[in-house]
Design an enzyme around this catalytic site. Structure first.
Site, mmCIF file in Angstrom:
data_model
loop_
_atom_site.group_PDB
_atom_site.id
_atom_site.type_symbol
_atom_site.label_atom_id
_atom_site.label_comp_id
_atom_site.label_asym_id
_atom_site.label_seq_id
_atom_site.Cartn_x
_atom_site.Cartn_y
_atom_site.Cartn_z
ATOM 1 N N ASP A 98 0.969 -1.275 0.017
ATOM 2 C CA ASP A 98 -0.129 -0.156 -0.210
ATOM 3 C C ASP A 98 1.074 1.303 -0.137
ATOM 4 O OD1 ASP A 98 -1.828 2.033 1.125
ATOM 5 O OD2 ASP A 98 -3.148 0.503 1.706
ATOM 6 N N LEU A 148 -9.877 -3.476 0.212
ATOM 7 C CA LEU A 148 -9.962 -4.706 -0.251
ATOM 8 C C LEU A 148 -10.022 -5.792 0.895
ATOM 9 C CD1 LEU A 148 -7.404 -4.057 -3.128
ATOM 10 C CD2 LEU A 148 -10.300 -3.838 -3.062
HETATM 11 C C1 PRP Z 1 -1.080 -5.000 5.636
HETATM 12 C C2 PRP Z 1 -0.328 -5.848 4.734
HETATM 13 C C3 PRP Z 1 0.904 -5.025 4.849
HETATM 14 C C4 PRP Z 1 0.774 -3.640 5.098
HETATM 15 C C5 PRP Z 1 0.779 -2.769 3.774
HETATM 16 O O1 PRP Z 1 -1.122 -5.486 6.786
HETATM 17 O O2 PRP Z 1 -0.346 -7.317 5.030
HETATM 18 O O3 PRP Z 1 1.687 -5.834 5.682
HETATM 19 O O4 PRP Z 1 -0.611 -3.656 5.583
HETATM 20 O O5 PRP Z 1 0.661 -1.550 4.122
HETATM 21 P P1 PRP Z 1 1.872 -0.485 3.856
HETATM 22 O O6 PRP Z 1 2.216 -0.791 2.295
HETATM 23 O O7 PRP Z 1 1.061 0.637 3.768
HETATM 24 O O8 PRP Z 1 2.905 -0.438 4.908
HETATM 25 P P2 PRP Z 1 -2.012 -5.543 8.116
HETATM 26 O O9 PRP Z 1 -1.497 -4.496 9.066
HETATM 27 O O10 PRP Z 1 -3.540 -5.004 7.838
HETATM 28 O O11 PRP Z 1 -1.927 -6.813 8.841
HETATM 29 P P3 PRP Z 1 -2.430 -8.399 8.592
HETATM 30 O O12 PRP Z 1 -1.788 -8.610 7.298
HETATM 31 O O13 PRP Z 1 -2.094 -8.964 9.684
HETATM 32 O O14 PRP Z 1 -4.059 -8.272 8.404
#
Ligand code: PRP
Length: 178
Positions: A98, A148
């Site tokens: 992201d 998503l």
């Molecule tokens: C999500 C995804 C990445 C991160 C990407 O993790 O799995 O690790 O966000 O975001 P960025 O590019 O803005 O840094 P999340 O915190 O949702 O955890 P999860 O995978 O445990 O659901």
């Protein structure tokens, strides 16, 4: 919910990616590192399609502060790898990039451990939101800037089990946010 990616096209793309990785790594016994939690579905499908010997490991990160304002310095390792990866061929498997802060942090951290090589494989790329420079080696799909869920991705720990990927509407974000 609006469908973004159907199971059938996901399967096809996973097979393509697995074929590329199998060709490159079949005699290398690579270390596949799944980033928890979201990466578990993609990793499970990839590893079965690749069908080669590899060491499977997981890492879990956490970020402090608001998700929309995440910075690299907010990312911490919550569960680290239990093995030394020096000299190994490492493949990092993540569900989504992201802003890019999480992967940038992780990439730097992994490189400090001196692997022989490092490849970053990401299922979804929300490229419009990128805030840092980051090279990702293999991307499954480029996706629009929507909330998503499915195929490992959650909202409030819901919907990870969906076989397709969906975008949530504003109303659903409000409703399931509680
Ligand atoms: C999500 C995804 C990445 C991160 C990407 O993790 O799995 O690790 O966000 O975001 P960025 O590019 O803005 O840094 P999340 O915190 O949702 O955890 P999860 O995978 O445990 O659901």
């Amino acid at each position: 919910m609006e469908i973004i990616l159907k199971e059938k096209e996901i399967k096809k793309r996973v097979k393509e990616i697995a074929r590329i990785l199998k060709k490159e790594y079949k005699d290398k016994n690579p270390v596949l590192i799944g980033v928890l939690k979201g990466g578990f579905v993609f990793l499970a499908d990839l590893v079965r399609e690749m069908g080669i010997d590899c060491t499977l490991e997981f890492i879990r990160l956490s970020s402090y502060g608001k998700k929309s304002k995440i910075k690299a310095e907010d990312v911490r390792i919550m569960w680290d790898l239990p093995i030394d990866i020096e000299g190994r061929d490492v493949i990092l498997i993540e569900d989504i990039v992201d802003t890019g802060h999480t992967l940038k942090f992780l990439k730097n951290d992994i490189l400090k451990r001196k692997p022989r090589s490092l490849k970053i494989v990401v299922f979804l790329d929300k490229y419009e939101r990128r805030e840092v420079n980051l090279d990702v080696d293999i991307i499954g799909f480029k996706v629009p800037n929507k909330f998503l869920v499915g195929y490992g991705l959650d909202y409030n720990e819901k919907f990870r089990y969906f076989k397709d990927v969906y975008g949530l509407t504003e109303e659903e974000i409000e409703r399931y946010g509680k």
